[in-house]
Structures are given as structure tokens and as C-alpha cells.
Design a protein around this motif. Sequence first.
Motif, PDB file in Angstrom:
ATOM      1  N   ALA A   1       0.815  -1.217   0.000  1.00  0.00           N
ATOM      2  CA  ALA A   1       0.000   0.000   0.000  1.00  0.00           C
ATOM      3  C   ALA A   1       0.851   1.272   0.000  1.00  0.00           C
ATOM      4  O   ALA A   1       0.313   2.365   0.160  1.00  0.00           O
TER       5      ALA A   1
ATOM      6  N   PRO B   1       1.801   6.679   1.268  1.00  0.00           N
ATOM      7  CA  PRO B   1       0.688   5.809   0.892  1.00  0.00           C
ATOM      8  C   PRO B   1       0.316   5.993  -0.582  1.00  0.00           C
ATOM      9  O   PRO B   1       0.347   7.098  -1.114  1.00  0.00           O
TER      10      PRO B   1
ATOM     11  N   THR C   1      -6.988   1.146  -1.451  1.00  0.00           N
ATOM     12  CA  THR C   1      -8.016   1.296  -0.421  1.00  0.00           C
ATOM     13  C   THR C   1      -7.615   0.585   0.867  1.00  0.00           C
ATOM     14  O   THR C   1      -8.374   0.581   1.829  1.00  0.00           O
ATOM     15  N   THR C   2      -6.435  -0.027   0.893  1.00  0.00           N
ATOM     16  CA  THR C   2      -5.954  -0.715   2.084  1.00  0.00           C
ATOM     17  C   THR C   2      -4.924   0.136   2.812  1.00  0.00           C
ATOM     18  O   THR C   2      -4.251   0.976   2.209  1.00  0.00           O
ATOM     19  N   SER C   3      -4.797  -0.076   4.107  1.00  0.00           N
ATOM     20  CA  SER C   3      -3.842   0.679   4.903  1.00  0.00           C
ATOM     21  C   SER C   3      -2.463   0.032   4.820  1.00  0.00           C
ATOM     22  O   SER C   3      -2.353  -1.198   4.723  1.00  0.00           O
TER      23      SER C   3
ATOM     24  N   TRP D   1       3.331  11.271   5.205  1.00  0.00           N
ATOM     25  CA  TRP D   1       1.901  11.087   4.982  1.00  0.00           C
ATOM     26  C   TRP D   1       1.124  12.104   5.819  1.00  0.00           C
ATOM     27  O   TRP D   1       1.681  12.760   6.700  1.00  0.00           O
TER      28      TRP D   1
ATOM     29  N   HIS E   1      -1.762  12.551   8.512  1.00  0.00           N
ATOM     30  CA  HIS E   1      -2.360  11.684   9.529  1.00  0.00           C
ATOM     31  C   HIS E   1      -3.865  11.549   9.341  1.00  0.00           C
ATOM     32  O   HIS E   1      -4.422  10.450   9.490  1.00  0.00           O
TER      33      HIS E   1
ATOM     34  N   THR F   1      -5.560  11.527   6.706  1.00  0.00           N
ATOM     35  CA  THR F   1      -5.890  10.695   5.549  1.00  0.00           C
ATOM     36  C   THR F   1      -5.523   9.238   5.783  1.00  0.00           C
ATOM     37  O   THR F   1      -6.249   8.329   5.365  1.00  0.00           O
ATOM     38  N   THR F   2      -4.381   8.994   6.451  1.00  0.00           N
ATOM     39  CA  THR F   2      -3.923   7.627   6.705  1.00  0.00           C
ATOM     40  C   THR F   2      -3.552   7.496   8.179  1.00  0.00           C
ATOM     41  O   THR F   2      -2.380   7.360   8.541  1.00  0.00           O
TER      42      THR F   2
ATOM     43  N   GLU G   1      -3.849   5.118  10.362  1.00  0.00           N
ATOM     44  CA  GLU G   1      -3.306   3.847  10.849  1.00  0.00           C
ATOM     45  C   GLU G   1      -1.783   3.772  10.720  1.00  0.00           C
ATOM     46  O   GLU G   1      -1.132   3.003  11.425  1.00  0.00           O
ATOM     47  N   LEU G   2      -1.206   4.564   9.831  1.00  0.00           N
ATOM     48  CA  LEU G   2       0.223   4.446   9.549  1.00  0.00           C
ATOM     49  C   LEU G   2       1.088   4.933  10.707  1.00  0.00           C
ATOM     50  O   LEU G   2       2.239   4.496  10.843  1.00  0.00           O
TER      51      LEU G   2
END
Length: 278
Positions: A28, A45, A50-52, A76, A78, A80-81, A83-84
Motif C-alpha cells: 500500500a 501511501p 483502499t488498504t492501509s 503522509w 495523519h 488521511t492515513t 493507521e500508519l
Amino acid sequence: MHKDRFARLERFYDAVPRDAARPEQHGALVLFVRDGTGWPFYARPRLDTTTSPALADVAAVRERQRELGLPEAFEWVHETTPELLAVARSAGLSVLEAPLMVLDPAALPEAATLSSVPVRLLDPTDEDFAAAVAARRAVAAVGFSAAGTDRGPAGPAERDAALTGLDVAALDEEATRVADGRRLSALAGTPGDGALASGMAMRVGDVAEIAGVATLPAARRRGLGAAVTAALAHALLAAGTGLVFLSAGSEEIARVYLRVGFRRIGTACIAEPAPVVP
């Protein structure tokens, strides 16, 4: 409204490296690998997934970065993503959570009201363009080696010691991007002291990021960084840019940008390996 802004930012972050680097997909994540010399890009990302990002994706990218001799850098947004952040920290990365700020054009002051030191935008047709670009880079090198807003001893002498020549390809790239509006560069300085502060902006379509704003430590607390930022922002708006943003290195630095009309909308994450403690 923020959701639309974040989507525009994602497209910007994905587009900026593509004219100078090739994308490599790792799960991803996408790693941008520059062809030839120049500032190395990050991994971030993927725009089309569509996956983390998973821990295995981060590990694969870091292995590839080490193989290529690149910094193990990830960036990235935060919001928007989200989980990262935990994934990156579990991988042993140190994450800077930088205030992500967007310009309110109505609150943008004139550069001259922020500092008495004049600011100039670099023009490829100027006879001193090469020297001015070299000065911008040298100011940034000295300024970022002493992060923050506190005054310090490093000044014009240290800037001059940091000057390096630009190869023809790097200078041509800079000139081309300034000429077609994809990049702006600015210097603040005086005839006696030379360049004291610098900054740049990268533009894709109607979105632009102001970055690399730096002031020689000996010249700080004179409004130079704010003036450079304001000058760049005015030029971007005059060129039809609809969204101007930046990432502040700290909450303290973010207060400088508040004076220029920027307002926080989120957090930009910048990850790299945690320092090894002896």
C-alpha cells in the motif's frame, strides 16, 4: 471542506515527484526513486489503494531504500492515513508530527509589513540566477542545521562556507521549473550582508506547498522567515493558485506562520529511523 482539501493534498504529494522520479509500489506504499542527482524523495501511501499500509510494506520499502542508498524516509497526512502512525512507530521509526497549515488569503499580510529587509523572487533571466540559487541552498543548509527560531552565532560567514557549485543539469532543472511556474524561490537579504533568509514553493496545478523556509541563526527574530513566506504566498495567489499550504517543523515555528495567515487543518507525519542511543 477539509475532506476536499485533504484529497487535493494527496494528489499534490503524489504528483510532485513524478517528473523527476519513478514510482515503485510496495504493497500500500509507493517509493519515489529519483533518476540522477538531486534531493531524494520519500515513500508515502499509494493514491490508488483502499488498504492501509502494513508493517510488511514499511519493511519492504526500508529494505529497498537501503539497497538504493536512499534515506529511509516516509511522509503522509495523519488525517488521511491515521493507521500508519502506529505502524511506523512499531517498525522503530521516529515520527515528527508537524502542524499542517493552509493559507487564508484574506489574512495574508504584505511582506514589507513583516520585515524591513527586502525579499526578491528569483528569475532565471537574472544574471546572478546561479549564484542566487546557490545562496538559497546555503542559507537553508545553515538554517536547518540549527533548527528552531532562537538566534545563534551562525551568519554570513557560515553561509559562504556552505556555498557549493551547481552542476549544469541541476541549474537547468531549477531554471525550467521556475520559468514554467512549478517552482518559486525567494531570498531576503541586504547588499552588505547578502542572503539572510530563503524559501521555495512547489506548485502542481492550483495547489502549492511552501517549503524550505530558513533564516541564518544570526539574523533571526527580525521577521525574515515570515516575510519570505508572505512573498511566496502572494506570488502563488497572483499566479492563480487556489490552495497554498505548508508543514511547520514545530508548534513554535507554526506560530510564525500564523502571523502570515496560515491556519492549522491537520498533521503532516514525517518518519525516519529512530536515532541509535549508545
